[in-house]
Design a protein around this motif. Structure first.
Motif, PDB file in Angstrom:
ATOM      1  N   ARG A 257       0.831  -1.204   0.000  1.00 25.51           N
ATOM      2  CA  ARG A 257       0.000   0.000   0.000  1.00 25.51           C
ATOM      3  C   ARG A 257       0.865   1.253   0.000  1.00 25.51           C
ATOM      4  O   ARG A 257       0.533   2.245  -0.652  1.00 25.51           O
ATOM      5  N   LEU A 258       1.976   1.219   0.724  1.00 25.16           N
ATOM      6  CA  LEU A 258       2.881   2.365   0.736  1.00 25.16           C
ATOM      7  C   LEU A 258       3.368   2.683  -0.677  1.00 25.16           C
ATOM      8  O   LEU A 258       3.368   3.844  -1.100  1.00 25.16           O
ATOM      9  N   VAL A 259       3.776   1.659  -1.417  1.00 29.30           N
ATOM     10  CA  VAL A 259       4.248   1.875  -2.783  1.00 29.30           C
ATOM     11  C   VAL A 259       3.134   2.478  -3.635  1.00 29.30           C
ATOM     12  O   VAL A 259       3.361   3.420  -4.403  1.00 29.30           O
ATOM     13  N   GLN A 260       1.909   1.975  -3.493  1.00 22.78           N
ATOM     14  CA  GLN A 260       0.783   2.521  -4.244  1.00 22.78           C
ATOM     15  C   GLN A 260       0.552   3.993  -3.909  1.00 22.78           C
ATOM     16  O   GLN A 260       0.293   4.821  -4.801  1.00 22.78           O
ATOM     17  N   LEU A 261       0.624   4.330  -2.629  1.00 22.62           N
ATOM     18  CA  LEU A 261       0.381   5.708  -2.201  1.00 22.62           C
ATOM     19  C   LEU A 261       1.407   6.661  -2.799  1.00 22.62           C
ATOM     20  O   LEU A 261       1.054   7.739  -3.305  1.00 22.62           O
ATOM     21  N   ILE A 262       2.686   6.295  -2.731  1.00 23.22           N
ATOM     22  CA  ILE A 262       3.722   7.181  -3.256  1.00 23.22           C
ATOM     23  C   ILE A 262       3.620   7.277  -4.774  1.00 23.22           C
ATOM     24  O   ILE A 262       3.801   8.361  -5.351  1.00 23.22           O
ATOM     25  N   GLU A 263       3.305   6.169  -5.442  1.00 18.20           N
ATOM     26  CA  GLU A 263       3.121   6.217  -6.901  1.00 18.20           C
ATOM     27  C   GLU A 263       1.996   7.160  -7.275  1.00 18.20           C
ATOM     28  O   GLU A 263       2.053   7.849  -8.305  1.00 18.20           O
ATOM     29  N   GLY A 264       0.959   7.229  -6.453  1.00 20.45           N
ATOM     30  CA  GLY A 264      -0.160   8.122  -6.734  1.00 20.45           C
ATOM     31  C   GLY A 264       0.151   9.582  -6.501  1.00 20.45           C
ATOM     32  O   GLY A 264      -0.568  10.459  -6.992  1.00 20.45           O
ATOM     33  N   ILE A 265       1.208   9.867  -5.748  1.00 18.22           N
ATOM     34  CA  ILE A 265       1.591  11.248  -5.463  1.00 18.22           C
ATOM     35  C   ILE A 265       2.713  11.710  -6.379  1.00 18.22           C
ATOM     36  O   ILE A 265       2.628  12.784  -6.994  1.00 18.22           O
ATOM     37  N   GLU A 266       3.779  10.924  -6.467  1.00 23.83           N
ATOM     38  CA  GLU A 266       4.926  11.247  -7.328  1.00 23.83           C
ATOM     39  C   GLU A 266       5.631   9.936  -7.681  1.00 23.83           C
ATOM     40  O   GLU A 266       6.465   9.456  -6.896  1.00 23.83           O
ATOM     41  N   PRO A 267       5.304   9.344  -8.816  1.00 23.33           N
ATOM     42  CA  PRO A 267       5.783   7.997  -9.144  1.00 23.33           C
ATOM     43  C   PRO A 267       7.293   7.828  -9.028  1.00 23.33           C
ATOM     44  O   PRO A 267       7.767   6.754  -8.619  1.00 23.33           O
ATOM     45  N   ALA A 268       8.065   8.847  -9.350  1.00 17.53           N
ATOM     46  CA  ALA A 268       9.521   8.710  -9.329  1.00 17.53           C
ATOM     47  C   ALA A 268      10.065   8.450  -7.928  1.00 17.53           C
ATOM     48  O   ALA A 268      11.180   7.933  -7.772  1.00 17.53           O
ATOM     49  N   LEU A 269       9.289   8.794  -6.896  1.00 17.69           N
ATOM     50  CA  LEU A 269       9.761   8.618  -5.527  1.00 17.69           C
ATOM     51  C   LEU A 269       9.392   7.258  -4.942  1.00 17.69           C
ATOM     52  O   LEU A 269       9.879   6.898  -3.870  1.00 17.69           O
ATOM     53  N   ALA A 270       8.550   6.509  -5.623  1.00 16.79           N
ATOM     54  CA  ALA A 270       8.075   5.239  -5.066  1.00 16.79           C
ATOM     55  C   ALA A 270       9.187   4.215  -4.850  1.00 16.79           C
ATOM     56  O   ALA A 270       9.222   3.555  -3.798  1.00 16.79           O
ATOM     57  N   GLY A 272      12.261   4.348  -3.919  1.00 18.82           N
ATOM     58  CA  GLY A 272      13.144   4.554  -2.774  1.00 18.82           C
ATOM     59  C   GLY A 272      12.447   4.771  -1.457  1.00 18.82           C
ATOM     60  O   GLY A 272      13.110   4.914  -0.422  1.00 18.82           O
ATOM     61  N   ALA A 273      11.112   4.786  -1.443  1.00 22.08           N
ATOM     62  CA  ALA A 273      10.392   5.169  -0.235  1.00 22.08           C
ATOM     63  C   ALA A 273      10.580   4.179   0.906  1.00 22.08           C
ATOM     64  O   ALA A 273      10.856   4.573   2.043  1.00 22.08           O
ATOM     65  N   ALA A 274      10.423   2.894   0.635  1.00 23.57           N
ATOM     66  CA  ALA A 274      10.469   1.900   1.714  1.00 23.57           C
ATOM     67  C   ALA A 274      11.849   1.849   2.370  1.00 23.57           C
ATOM     68  O   ALA A 274      11.957   1.781   3.603  1.00 23.57           O
ATOM     69  N   GLU A 275      12.894   1.869   1.574  1.00 21.23           N
ATOM     70  CA  GLU A 275      14.236   1.822   2.130  1.00 21.23           C
ATOM     71  C   GLU A 275      14.536   3.080   2.943  1.00 21.23           C
ATOM     72  O   GLU A 275      15.186   3.023   3.997  1.00 21.23           O
ATOM     73  N   TYR A 276      14.054   4.231   2.472  1.00 20.87           N
ATOM     74  CA  TYR A 276      14.239   5.470   3.231  1.00 20.87           C
ATOM     75  C   TYR A 276      13.540   5.351   4.590  1.00 20.87           C
ATOM     76  O   TYR A 276      14.114   5.711   5.624  1.00 20.87           O
ATOM     77  N   VAL A 277      12.297   4.838   4.590  1.00 18.56           N
ATOM     78  CA  VAL A 277      11.570   4.680   5.845  1.00 18.56           C
ATOM     79  C   VAL A 277      12.322   3.746   6.787  1.00 18.56           C
ATOM     80  O   VAL A 277      12.455   4.020   7.990  1.00 18.56           O
ATOM     81  N   ARG A 278      12.823   2.636   6.248  1.00 19.50           N
ATOM     82  CA  ARG A 278      13.540   1.685   7.102  1.00 19.50           C
ATOM     83  C   ARG A 278      14.709   2.359   7.820  1.00 19.50           C
ATOM     84  O   ARG A 278      14.861   2.244   9.039  1.00 19.50           O
ATOM     85  N   ARG A 279      15.536   3.081   7.086  1.00 21.13           N
ATOM     86  CA  ARG A 279      16.712   3.705   7.684  1.00 21.13           C
ATOM     87  C   ARG A 279      16.337   4.877   8.595  1.00 21.13           C
ATOM     88  O   ARG A 279      16.802   4.968   9.733  1.00 21.13           O
TER      89      ARG A 279
END
Length: 449
Positions: A257-270, A272-279
């Motif tokens: 769902r996180l990937v879907q949400l970021i793709e819906g806002i700015e696809p280019a950021l999807a 790297g989002a999960a790895e950024y959150v992890r760190r």
């Protein structure tokens, strides 16, 4: 400048490491240091702020302005206005508030400080130790039954979430859990420890605002502003009814769902989002949860008793206690006991530091307030008239004083339900019921949403 706090041992990355990365590598990282809000504070000149209210008639009648609690502890919640030739230009946060809250009245505040203001923000993610200290000071206000229920609920949440909390600490110390697995574990832990939802959301908000490269974001950056619309879209897309009840304890998107949400806002950021959150989440969790005397690599939440955790993890225990008290049936009576104590402490600190206008310093996104107890600055207030180009102009001056009084507040009841063996007990808000509003009370709206 970043606050120099002591950190737990064994963190793989220091706060300075993160600050260098965010300022130097994120496309909009320069806005952390060079933004219009910080410039206005440091100038020493009058500052103009926007506040929106549903209660303009009550303010006129009472001639008083009360403040609300929240991310700014006890300041009147506002957004920045920039003085230009055409008028006062709203920060994009203020533009958002006016567009999405059409039933409110915009107000202009002019704060004339006695000196340049030190740009020191309020990081509500680090208030856990203060929440705990306040609770321990006033726990006699709770009945024995309330006290027992609070301890049982906090301990049950910790026990259920402890395996993930340890995973987060190990990642902060250098371990690399697969990002999809980490996000799914985080999602499952939020209902047990609601503070994790706040931390999860703030990390994603930071990621979006600092890394976005859309034309909209670039336009705001040219004006010295981070783009607030990004995380607003994220919150409302992630949680049904968030526009009615902005409760980050319900922010629980799993990895897909996180990937879907970021793709819906700015696809280019999807990607790297999960790895950024992890760190980033792991680092901030270790710093906000543990006492600096602890070691993130060796500490464990599993099997640790509540008394020990109050000493070793005061930040997390304080955040959990704070949020559990908010859902007690007697919270309307307890609210002023606990919140006024924290507000008094904040007002005293701001006064001694020369801060009439504290701001939300998680990231400098334009959330700024007015200290109602500051004795050395002049404050004027008007209703605002908006022209066809979106600029605001003072309209009618309001004869009202900003007072160090907390407006009455309400918290939604909460019920727990077990849905199935594969969907662990989740926290769900019951229908919202507002507390009665005395006819002469001048409540202030504009709590961050």
């Amino acid at each position: 400048m970043p606050v120099q706090r002591r950190s737990p041992a064994s963190l793989a990355e220091s706060e300075s490491d993160w600050r260098r990365y965010l300022e130097g590598s994120a496309p909009n990282g320069w806005l952390i240091r060079e933004n219009t809000m910080a410039a206005a504070l440091a100038s020493g000149r009058p500052i103009y702020l926007l506040h929106v209210t549903r209660d303009i008639d009550a303010i006129r009648t009472s001639r008083q302005l009360h403040v609300s609690t929240g991310c700014l502890v006890g300041a009147l919640y506002c957004s920045q206005l920039t003085s230009e030739r055409e008028g006062l230009r709203p920060h994009n946060l203020g533009a958002y508030l006016m567009r999405t809250k059409p039933a409110t009245t915009p107000m202009i505040f002019e704060v004339a400080p006695d000196a340049p203001i030190r740009p020191k923000g309020v990081d509500y993610l680090h208030l856990g130790s203060i929440h705990l200290r306040t609770y321990l000071r006033y726990e006699s206000f709770l009945t024995p039954a309330e006290h027992d229920q609070l301890n049982r609920t906090v301990l049950a949440g910790l026990r259920a979430a402890a395996p993930f909390l340890d995973v987060a600490l190990h990642n902060a110390a250098g371990q690399a859990t697969a990002a999809p697995q980490f996000i799914d574990q985080l999602s499952a832990a939020v209902p047990r420890v609601p503070f994790l939802g706040y931390l999860y959301f703030e990390v994603l908000s930071e990621y979006l605002m600092l890394h976005s490269a859309t034309p909209e974001t670039k336009t705001y950056a040219q004006a010295g502003e981070l783009n607030n619309w990004l995380y607003k879209r994220l919150a409302f897309a992630a949680v049904d009814g968030m526009d009615q009840l902005f409760d980050l304890a319900r922010f629980t998107p799993p990895h897909h769902r996180l990937v879907q949400l970021i793709e819906g806002i700015e696809p280019a950021l999807a990607p790297g989002a999960a790895e950024y959150v992890r760190r980033r989440f792991s680092h901030l969790f270790a710093r906000t949860a543990l006492h600096p005397s602890q070691d993130a690599a060796s500490f464990t939440f599993q099997g640790t008793d509540l008394s020990t955790l109050r000493t070793s993890a005061p930040g997390l225990i304080g955040q959990m206690i704070f949020r559990e008290i908010r859902y007690m049936p007697r919270y309307l009576q307890l609210y002023h006991c606990f919140e006024k104590a924290k507000a008094l402490e904040a007002w005293d600190y701001w006064n001694n530091e020369g801060i009439p206008t504290p701001f939300n310093g998680v990231t400098p996104k334009g959330e700024i307030g007015i200290n109602p107890a500051y004795p050395r600055s002049a404050v004027r207030v008007w209703t605002a008239r908006r022209d066809s180009k979106g600029y605001l102009h003072p309209d009618q001056e309001i004869d009202a004083a900003l007072t160090p009084h907390l407006a009455s507040w309400w918290a939604p009841p909460r019920q727990r339900e077990t849905r199935s063996s594969t969907d662990e007990s989740r926290v769900e808000p019951a229908p919202v019921v507002r507390s009665p509003i005395p006819t002469q009370r001048p409540p202030m709206s504009g709590i961050p949403a």
